[in-house]
Design a protein around this motif. Sequence first.
Motif, PDB file in Angstrom:
ATOM      1  N   THR A  30      -8.694   0.731   0.173  1.00  0.00           N
ATOM      2  CA  THR A  30      -7.665   0.891  -0.898  1.00  0.00           C
ATOM      3  C   THR A  30      -8.157   0.387  -2.004  1.00  0.00           C
ATOM      4  O   THR A  30      -9.044  -0.471  -2.363  1.00  0.00           O
ATOM      5  CB  THR A  30      -6.200   0.125  -0.334  1.00  0.00           C
ATOM      6  OG1 THR A  30      -5.620   0.265  -1.687  1.00  0.00           O
ATOM      7  CG2 THR A  30      -6.554  -1.293  -0.101  1.00  0.00           C
ATOM      8  N   ASP A  31      -7.708   1.208  -3.360  1.00  0.00           N
ATOM      9  CA  ASP A  31      -8.290   0.741  -4.444  1.00  0.00           C
ATOM     10  C   ASP A  31      -7.124  -0.506  -5.147  1.00  0.00           C
ATOM     11  O   ASP A  31      -7.189  -0.385  -6.407  1.00  0.00           O
ATOM     12  CB  ASP A  31      -8.429   1.907  -5.702  1.00  0.00           C
ATOM     13  CG  ASP A  31      -7.217   2.809  -5.605  1.00  0.00           C
ATOM     14  OD1 ASP A  31      -6.225   2.691  -4.610  1.00  0.00           O
ATOM     15  OD2 ASP A  31      -7.273   3.792  -6.486  1.00  0.00           O
ATOM     16  N   LEU A  32      -6.525  -0.868  -4.222  1.00  0.00           N
ATOM     17  CA  LEU A  32      -5.433  -1.872  -4.916  1.00  0.00           C
ATOM     18  C   LEU A  32      -6.091  -3.375  -4.438  1.00  0.00           C
ATOM     19  O   LEU A  32      -6.497  -3.975  -3.629  1.00  0.00           O
ATOM     20  CB  LEU A  32      -4.101  -1.882  -3.932  1.00  0.00           C
ATOM     21  CG  LEU A  32      -3.093  -2.498  -4.002  1.00  0.00           C
ATOM     22  CD1 LEU A  32      -2.301  -2.592  -5.610  1.00  0.00           C
ATOM     23  CD2 LEU A  32      -2.050  -2.283  -3.140  1.00  0.00           C
ATOM     24  N   HIS A  33      -6.044  -3.958  -5.777  1.00  0.00           N
ATOM     25  CA  HIS A  33      -6.858  -5.422  -5.799  1.00  0.00           C
ATOM     26  C   HIS A  33      -5.680  -6.415  -6.365  1.00  0.00           C
ATOM     27  O   HIS A  33      -5.057  -6.323  -7.204  1.00  0.00           O
ATOM     28  CB  HIS A  33      -7.661  -5.298  -6.570  1.00  0.00           C
ATOM     29  CG  HIS A  33      -8.916  -4.370  -6.291  1.00  0.00           C
ATOM     30  ND1 HIS A  33      -9.566  -4.499  -5.207  1.00  0.00           N
ATOM     31  CD2 HIS A  33      -9.185  -3.168  -6.850  1.00  0.00           C
ATOM     32  CE1 HIS A  33     -10.523  -3.529  -4.959  1.00  0.00           C
ATOM     33  NE2 HIS A  33     -10.367  -2.683  -5.763  1.00  0.00           N
ATOM     34  N   TRP A  65       2.023   1.793  -3.536  1.00  0.00           N
ATOM     35  CA  TRP A  65       0.947   2.097  -4.293  1.00  0.00           C
ATOM     36  C   TRP A  65       0.685   3.624  -4.046  1.00  0.00           C
ATOM     37  O   TRP A  65       0.098   4.075  -5.158  1.00  0.00           O
ATOM     38  CB  TRP A  65      -0.338   1.222  -3.925  1.00  0.00           C
ATOM     39  CG  TRP A  65      -1.579   1.274  -4.737  1.00  0.00           C
ATOM     40  CD1 TRP A  65      -2.891   1.822  -4.093  1.00  0.00           C
ATOM     41  CD2 TRP A  65      -1.842   0.929  -6.032  1.00  0.00           C
ATOM     42  NE1 TRP A  65      -3.588   1.831  -5.224  1.00  0.00           N
ATOM     43  CE2 TRP A  65      -3.129   1.371  -6.254  1.00  0.00           C
ATOM     44  CE3 TRP A  65      -1.190   0.256  -7.042  1.00  0.00           C
ATOM     45  CZ2 TRP A  65      -3.737   1.003  -7.437  1.00  0.00           C
ATOM     46  CZ3 TRP A  65      -1.632  -0.060  -8.411  1.00  0.00           C
ATOM     47  CH2 TRP A  65      -2.969   0.263  -8.437  1.00  0.00           C
ATOM     48  N   ARG A  74       0.912  -1.227  -0.013  1.00  0.00           N
ATOM     49  CA  ARG A  74      -0.079  -0.076  -0.053  1.00  0.00           C
ATOM     50  C   ARG A  74       0.892   1.379   0.008  1.00  0.00           C
ATOM     51  O   ARG A  74       0.566   2.135  -0.570  1.00  0.00           O
ATOM     52  CB  ARG A  74      -1.014   0.075   1.254  1.00  0.00           C
ATOM     53  CG  ARG A  74      -2.221  -0.991   1.255  1.00  0.00           C
ATOM     54  CD  ARG A  74      -3.023  -1.104   2.348  1.00  0.00           C
ATOM     55  NE  ARG A  74      -3.863   0.087   2.284  1.00  0.00           N
ATOM     56  CZ  ARG A  74      -4.799   0.202   2.811  1.00  0.00           C
ATOM     57  NH1 ARG A  74      -5.234  -0.723   3.850  1.00  0.00           N
ATOM     58  NH2 ARG A  74      -5.740   1.347   3.153  1.00  0.00           N
ATOM     59  N   TYR A 108       4.226   0.455 -11.263  1.00  0.00           N
ATOM     60  CA  TYR A 108       3.710  -0.706 -10.201  1.00  0.00           C
ATOM     61  C   TYR A 108       3.207  -1.856 -11.122  1.00  0.00           C
ATOM     62  O   TYR A 108       1.982  -1.750 -12.007  1.00  0.00           O
ATOM     63  CB  TYR A 108       2.503   0.007  -9.516  1.00  0.00           C
ATOM     64  CG  TYR A 108       2.151  -0.719  -8.177  1.00  0.00           C
ATOM     65  CD1 TYR A 108       2.655  -0.080  -6.965  1.00  0.00           C
ATOM     66  CD2 TYR A 108       1.371  -1.914  -8.186  1.00  0.00           C
ATOM     67  CE1 TYR A 108       2.653  -0.650  -5.713  1.00  0.00           C
ATOM     68  CE2 TYR A 108       1.401  -2.613  -6.761  1.00  0.00           C
ATOM     69  CZ  TYR A 108       1.881  -1.920  -5.473  1.00  0.00           C
ATOM     70  OH  TYR A 108       1.459  -2.491  -4.375  1.00  0.00           O
TER      71      TYR A 108
END
Length: 293
Positions: free
Chosen positions: A285-288, A178, A175, A188
């Motif tokens: 978070t928009d991290l998937h 990111w 994160r 990334y």
Amino acid sequence: MGQERIREELGSLHGIPLYKVFIEGWPQVKDFQARPDDLLISTYPKSGTTWLSEIMDMIYQDGDVEKCQRDAIYNRVPFLEVKVPGIPSGVEQLKNTPSPRLVKTHLPVQLLPQSFWEKDCKIIYMARNPKDVVISYYYFYQMAKVHPDPGTLAEFLETFLAGKAAYGSWYDHVRGWWEKRKEKKILYLFYEDMKKDPRQEVKKILQFLGKEVVEGTVERILQNTSFQAMKKNPAANYETMPTALMDHNLSPFLRKGICGDWKNHFTVAQNERFNRHYQEHMAGTDLHFQMEM
């Protein structure tokens, strides 16, 4: 590497669990002087670092396979914060590396030496889903003697989820980098994408570097950085490391290189526990991540 340093408990560097031998070398790492044309390869451990390093060296050598076998990967892409008795530290190695340098690190974003930001270096970060990371890390803990004894997989799972494995919390790591990509030159990437469509990811890297390559070079890079090719390549598979540091009889450094191996290891209960923990720590978070392919 004296026996007394083997299987030593981790120390703490600014709240991040890390090998005591690395912490001893921290002042030199902190003051490291990056060069503007350095390229930093950054990952949480066991996230495809060696794979990405080999791809980057292939790109830098224009796909020349022989040049890429000139030395072991850990000498071609020096590991910034590494410091173990008996071999040159990463900082020492980098001093003698001609530009343009490839530099490897596992440091969380907040610990990266300031000069990388000051010199506006390009950075490529690769992230891998945490279920596969923890399995890979467990085997790595067993074979790389710089780690404390991992115990059983169930015990190591708790270590990992608590953020107590070397380099700390996987969540904070992925994160942190990111978020940083919003303001810095950071590409990334995801291990799972690289597995699914390596050609597309290599093209992404070339675009990020602003580099054109001749026809056929990308093909050659893909052939020589396949898991099978790297596993057989002594310049890439870490077999040239002293056994005192890494014991390949316990587990090969390049073990499987697949997505979804966690399914061969987790119990149903462990998987449910992991899922709950993941949901909690990745909220907002928009991290998937793709856990399987």
